[in-house]
Design an enzyme around this catalytic site. Sequence first.
Site, PDB file in Angstrom:
ATOM      1  N   LYS A  73       0.805  -1.224   0.000  1.00 17.19           N
ATOM      2  CA  LYS A  73       0.000   0.000   0.000  1.00 17.19           C
ATOM      3  C   LYS A  73       0.844   1.284   0.000  1.00 17.19           C
ATOM      4  O   LYS A  73       0.325   2.347  -0.267  1.00 17.19           O
ATOM      5  CB  LYS A  73      -0.867   0.046   1.280  1.00 17.19           C
ATOM      6  CG  LYS A  73      -1.984  -0.951   1.309  1.00 17.19           C
ATOM      7  CD  LYS A  73      -3.101  -0.481   2.209  1.00 17.19           C
ATOM      8  CE  LYS A  73      -2.970  -0.987   3.599  1.00 17.19           C
ATOM      9  NZ  LYS A  73      -3.361  -2.323   3.909  1.00 17.19           N
ATOM     10  N   HIS A 109       1.097 -11.710  10.532  1.00 15.68           N
ATOM     11  CA  HIS A 109       1.866 -10.540  10.073  1.00 15.68           C
ATOM     12  C   HIS A 109       1.383  -9.315  10.829  1.00 15.68           C
ATOM     13  O   HIS A 109       0.253  -9.256  11.308  1.00 15.68           O
ATOM     14  CB  HIS A 109       1.725 -10.365   8.560  1.00 15.68           C
ATOM     15  CG  HIS A 109       0.305 -10.239   8.106  1.00 15.68           C
ATOM     16  ND1 HIS A 109      -0.487 -11.341   7.846  1.00 15.68           N
ATOM     17  CD2 HIS A 109      -0.477  -9.155   7.906  1.00 15.68           C
ATOM     18  CE1 HIS A 109      -1.688 -10.928   7.495  1.00 15.68           C
ATOM     19  NE2 HIS A 109      -1.714  -9.609   7.518  1.00 15.68           N
ATOM     20  N   ILE A 110       2.274  -8.336  10.910  1.00 13.57           N
ATOM     21  CA  ILE A 110       2.018  -7.158  11.753  1.00 13.57           C
ATOM     22  C   ILE A 110       2.143  -5.896  10.908  1.00 13.57           C
ATOM     23  O   ILE A 110       3.089  -5.764  10.117  1.00 13.57           O
ATOM     24  CB  ILE A 110       3.054  -7.138  12.905  1.00 13.57           C
ATOM     25  CG1 ILE A 110       2.881  -8.390  13.776  1.00 13.57           C
ATOM     26  CG2 ILE A 110       2.930  -5.876  13.740  1.00 13.57           C
ATOM     27  CD1 ILE A 110       4.020  -8.613  14.759  1.00 13.57           C
ATOM     28  N   PRO A 128      -7.914 -10.831   9.245  1.00 10.54           N
ATOM     29  CA  PRO A 128      -6.894 -10.458   8.258  1.00 10.54           C
ATOM     30  C   PRO A 128      -7.328 -10.927   6.865  1.00 10.54           C
ATOM     31  O   PRO A 128      -8.266 -11.723   6.760  1.00 10.54           O
ATOM     32  CB  PRO A 128      -5.671 -11.249   8.736  1.00 10.54           C
ATOM     33  CG  PRO A 128      -6.235 -12.453   9.405  1.00 10.54           C
ATOM     34  CD  PRO A 128      -7.556 -12.024  10.009  1.00 10.54           C
ATOM     35  N   HIS A 135      -1.584 -15.887   7.782  1.00 11.29           N
ATOM     36  CA  HIS A 135      -0.215 -16.183   8.213  1.00 11.29           C
ATOM     37  C   HIS A 135       0.155 -14.948   9.022  1.00 11.29           C
ATOM     38  O   HIS A 135       0.062 -13.829   8.487  1.00 11.29           O
ATOM     39  CB  HIS A 135       0.716 -16.371   7.011  1.00 11.29           C
ATOM     40  CG  HIS A 135       2.143 -16.597   7.402  1.00 11.29           C
ATOM     41  ND1 HIS A 135       2.773 -17.816   7.235  1.00 11.29           N
ATOM     42  CD2 HIS A 135       3.056 -15.765   7.955  1.00 11.29           C
ATOM     43  CE1 HIS A 135       4.019 -17.715   7.684  1.00 11.29           C
ATOM     44  NE2 HIS A 135       4.211 -16.467   8.120  1.00 11.29           N
ATOM     45  N   HIS A 149      -4.499  -7.087  12.045  1.00 13.23           N
ATOM     46  CA  HIS A 149      -5.891  -7.062  11.580  1.00 13.23           C
ATOM     47  C   HIS A 149      -6.646  -8.310  12.009  1.00 13.23           C
ATOM     48  O   HIS A 149      -6.103  -9.411  11.967  1.00 13.23           O
ATOM     49  CB  HIS A 149      -5.936  -7.016  10.041  1.00 13.23           C
ATOM     50  CG  HIS A 149      -5.808  -5.636   9.480  1.00 13.23           C
ATOM     51  ND1 HIS A 149      -5.619  -5.404   8.138  1.00 13.23           N
ATOM     52  CD2 HIS A 149      -5.860  -4.409  10.075  1.00 13.23           C
ATOM     53  CE1 HIS A 149      -5.558  -4.094   7.932  1.00 13.23           C
ATOM     54  NE2 HIS A 149      -5.691  -3.474   9.087  1.00 13.23           N
TER      55      HIS A 149
END
Length: 351
Positions: free
Chosen positions: A193, A265-266, A259, A263, A256
């Site tokens: 993004k 993720h941050i 998500p 898997h 999220h």
Amino acid sequence: MVANIGALISKFEYERVLDSNPQTKVVSLLGTIDNKAAIVTAEKTHFSVDETIKKPGPNGRRTPIFFQCENEYSCVNSIEELKEIASNDIYYWGLAVLKQDMEHNPTAKLNLIWPATPVHIRKYEQQNLHLVRESPELYLQVVEPYIQEFFDQGRLKWVNNILYGGAEADRVVYKDFSEDKKDDGFIILPDMKWDGVNLDALYLVAIVYRADIRSMRDLRPNDREWLIKLNNKIRTIVPACYNYAVHADELRIFVHYQPSYYHFHIHIVNIRHAGLGDGVAAGKAFLLEDIIESLGYLGPNGFMNRTLTYVIGDNHELWNRGLKDAVALQLEKDGIPKLPKVVNKFNQVVD
Ligand code: G7M
């Protein structure tokens, strides 16, 4: 060989607008490229100022922020044409054409998904949003089977390409990985993004090597220490990588739920950036610090014990696989009518 974005977009045949948001200045278009569905998302880029400079203050903290407006693309220097719309007293407003340049002042950031699946199309399409209260039972009944199918469909290819296939390797900000400590490993890189230019909109993603955490639902108290270390590493590494233009306490670090990809993720985002769409909003983003805190008292099953309340669009597969019925049932149980009762002038309830 991987095709490049320019060659692909030149073949884009427009079909319809999926979504258009005047606030975020983002438009998503559906079309085809070589007869396969394609989604082009265009986001107008933020204005360019030369650089964000933080001068050290008396206590060593680098505040306040100073902007430079010296180059030909920054601030008002880039105005090529200006037409007044109107003026009134001390107020003036008009339209401008700004000088564009790929390096300093690109017009827009384009994202292309090709071939796009029906899931992608539904995700990008404008949709109604709903608040869901997901109990542990609802999770087991509706969400977990969906996640299982997600794995079967191999939708994590892009994640594995980053972790093991060298994808986006030139963009990786930090990689911590060794075979003997694989479970501690993670990679930090710019999120798809982010344009990678404007630090005010800094948006990174940390992807862990551990594959046993599909979402925050899988987090247990014994993951707490691991998350604390991860949080501290992120807050140490990221400011250093960007020359301290952003500080440890200026990073919004969150996960999220739901998500898009199961898997762990941050998200790591400059606190000044409100995020695109609802990605940073309550009901979607759960702060890592709060997750760590909760793990201290949630009991041995961690987040599997908690009801999670979040926002979901009615195009999301989960909505029609059971969440919609669950919400209707919850509202009924809570005694909240879904539609307001219409009362006529005789004070009678009408359908
Ligand atoms: O909602 P969720 O937590 O699953 O968000 C996934 C994040 O991964 C989003 O912020 C996406 O923009 C980002 N992302 C998705 N893909 C497919 C890619 C990719 O291929 N590369 C990078 N760098 N980020 C991605």
